[in-house]
Scaffold this active site. Structure first.
Site, PDB file in Angstrom:
ATOM      1  CG  ASP A   8      -2.031  -1.085   1.326  1.00 57.86           C
ATOM      2  OD1 ASP A   8      -1.985  -1.694   0.120  1.00 57.86           O
ATOM      3  OD2 ASP A   8      -2.633  -1.259   2.162  1.00 57.86           O
ATOM      4  CG  ASP A 131     -12.984  -1.652  -0.931  1.00 58.43           C
ATOM      5  OD1 ASP A 131     -12.352  -2.585  -0.981  1.00 58.43           O
ATOM      6  OD2 ASP A 131     -12.453  -0.621  -1.817  1.00 58.43           O
TER       7      ASP A 131
END
Length: 241
Positions: A8, A131
């Site tokens: 990330d 998500d």
């Protein structure tokens, strides 16, 4: 089952957030491209990269870092974060050489864009990030929650021809509390779509449990960075495809 290490990106660094909170980040490396090389040495075939700044702002914030990662590994790379138009899809797939992109916010806010991306590049190269927060799909780098139930969204994606999704329970992400296996069982009952387990992996047993259920793939992030998973060993034992 594919075992997919994750990088990330925020401000050019490899970080992890806690439950998607941009104010609760841990920096793990100033050289994400070196991390990618390490993952390849461990036997990983696919790398999961997220531009966290891009996810929040809808722009290619970490483009130069992403290029460095691509130039320093021969692994396949899937990339998400801020990809909200065909120009950006083309930039990453055609120019940078990323293998597949993950559409999140745009997939729910602009279904026509998703259809066009699928039509142009095919279902092997267009992945959708689902998500989930409290049962609903979250958008804009997890900062907003839609009114769309996640199972309903997944069924719609399958009808459109989407082949792969990355399914993340935001409440689990970065917590090392174990993934939401109940959510994944619901997806299995609802759809035949290939999904990637994402969020909450705490140890090798979690990964083995996912493999035993014959899920398509599992993302490993914080558990590796915190020394809780021997990634090389897990990949050697479980990875196929």
């Amino acid at each position: 089952m594919l075992v997919i290490p994750a990088i990330d990106l925020k401000d050019g660094q490899a970080v992890r957030l806690f439950k998607g909170d941009y104010n609760q980040k841990t920096v793990y490396s100033d050289k994400p491209e070196k991390l990618a090389q390490d993952f390849e040495t461990m036997g990983a075939k696919l790398l999961h990269v997220v531009d966290l700044d891009g996810a929040k702002d809808g722009k290619c914030i970490n483009l130069e870092t992403i290029k460095k990662i691509k130039q320093n590994t021969s692994m396949q790379i899937e990339l998400g974060g801020g990809i909200r138009n065909l120009e950006t899809v083309a930039l990453y797939l055609d120019e940078v050489g990323i293998d597949r992109v993950i559409l999140g916010t745009a997939a729910i806010n602009d279904p026509e864009f998703l259809k066009n991306a699928l039509c142009t590049y095919g279902a092997e190269r267009i992945v959708v990030g689902v998500d989930v927060k409290d049962g609903y799909v979250s958008t804009s780098g997890w900062l907003e929650t839609s009114a769309v139930p996640y199972l309903e969204f997944i069924k719609d994606l399958e009808k459109l021809g989407v082949k792969y999704i990355v399914a993340t329970d935001i409440s689990k992400d970065g917590t090392l509390q174990g993934p939401n296996f109940e959510m994944y069982e619901q997806i299995t009952k609802t759809s035949k779509i290939n999904f990637v387990v994402s969020g909450g992996i705490k140890d090798a047993q979690n990964i083995k449990d996912a493999a035993n259920k014959d899920y398509y793939a599992c993302i490993v992030g914080k558990a590796y960075y915190e020394g809780r998973v021997d990634l090389k060993e897990v990949i050697a034992c479980l990875q196929n495809g």
